[in-house]
Design a protein around this motif. Structure first.
Motif: not given
Length: 125
Positions: A1-13, A60-69
């Motif tokens: 993960m790069k420091l500048g990549d703020v929005r990582n779209d991780g599965k949970y956090i 239409g913003i992509f996020e994993h369901l676990g991330n939304k929760v």
């Protein structure tokens, strides 16, 4: 993960989780400061957090369901931090609110520059 990549779209956090956590602190802190009841603050924050996640889905913003929760859960943790500890007085709420606004603006600008519909690749997936 790069420091500048703020929005990582991780599965949970991801690093956006910090913003959600701070939103729980800022919203709840100010609502308690202004005299609103525990149940009103909790229910209104929870409803707003869920509505925000539904808006992201609609937009239409992509996020994993676990991330939304977890976005909702981290905000609720911020609520409980305020409710259980009462560590933020008026001055501290101003500081945390300023940090939250700056972080939101930074993340939003980074998000717009990257393209909002493009999930990044990282080791959190």
């Amino acid at each position: 993960m790069k420091l500048g990549d703020v929005r990582n779209d991780g599965k949970y956090i991801d690093l956006w989780s910090v913003n959600h956590f701070l939103s729980g602190i800022v919203y709840s802190g100010w609502m308690f400061e202004w005299g609103f009841s525990l149940w009103f603050v909790f229910i209104s924050y929870f409803v707003l957090a869920v509505l925000w996640e539904l808006y992201e889905l609609y937009a239409g913003i992509f996020e994993h369901l676990g991330n939304k929760v977890m976005d909702v859960v981290t905000g609720v943790i911020g609520f409980f931090l305020i409710f259980l500890t009462h560590i933020f007085d008026y001055k501290n709420l101003l500081i945390v609110t300023a940090i939250y606004i700056i972080l939101e603006l930074y993340c939003y600008i980074d998000y717009q520059l990257r393209g909002k519909h493009q999930p990044s690749s990282n080791i959190l997936h």
